[in-house]
Enzyme design. Sequence first.
Site, short mmCIF file in Angstrom:
data_model
loop_
_atom_site.label_atom_id
_atom_site.label_comp_id
_atom_site.label_asym_id
_atom_site.label_seq_id
_atom_site.Cartn_x
_atom_site.Cartn_y
_atom_site.Cartn_z
CB VAL A 198 -1.81 -8.00 -4.34
CG1 VAL A 198 -1.25 -7.49 -3.13
CG2 VAL A 198 -1.79 -6.58 -5.18
CE1 TYR A 199 1.11 -8.49 -0.26
CE2 TYR A 199 1.75 -10.46 0.78
CZ TYR A 199 1.16 -9.29 0.94
OH TYR A 199 0.56 -8.70 2.04
N GLY A 200 2.77 -10.10 -6.22
CA GLY A 200 3.11 -10.84 -7.58
C GLY A 200 2.54 -10.33 -8.78
CG ASN B 2 4.34 -13.98 -1.47
OD1 ASN B 2 3.71 -14.28 -0.55
ND2 ASN B 2 5.82 -13.86 -1.53
#
Length: 86
Positions: free
Chosen positions: A57-59, A63
């Site tokens: 989810v970091y992107g 990530n």
Amino acid sequence: MKNRILGTTSSLEVSSIGLGCMAMSHGYGEPADKKEMIKLIRTAHDLGVTFFDTAEVYGPYTNEELVGEALEPIRNEVKIATKFGI
């Protein structure tokens, strides 16, 4: 850097300090400079960090790709934790 066994039923050994990579590409404004973040991740490893945290989810995915690129030359020396599915 001291190491420790992760959990109580595992023999997985990691550095006692890990590096959470979320803020490099997500959550706190614009993503940081990719070259600088790769340098930061590799410097952390040079200082003894062997445990890195990322998530889809970091992107999304940005990530994980960043962490993968940064650690590719030393991938056999580190452990990467990733999370998925919200």
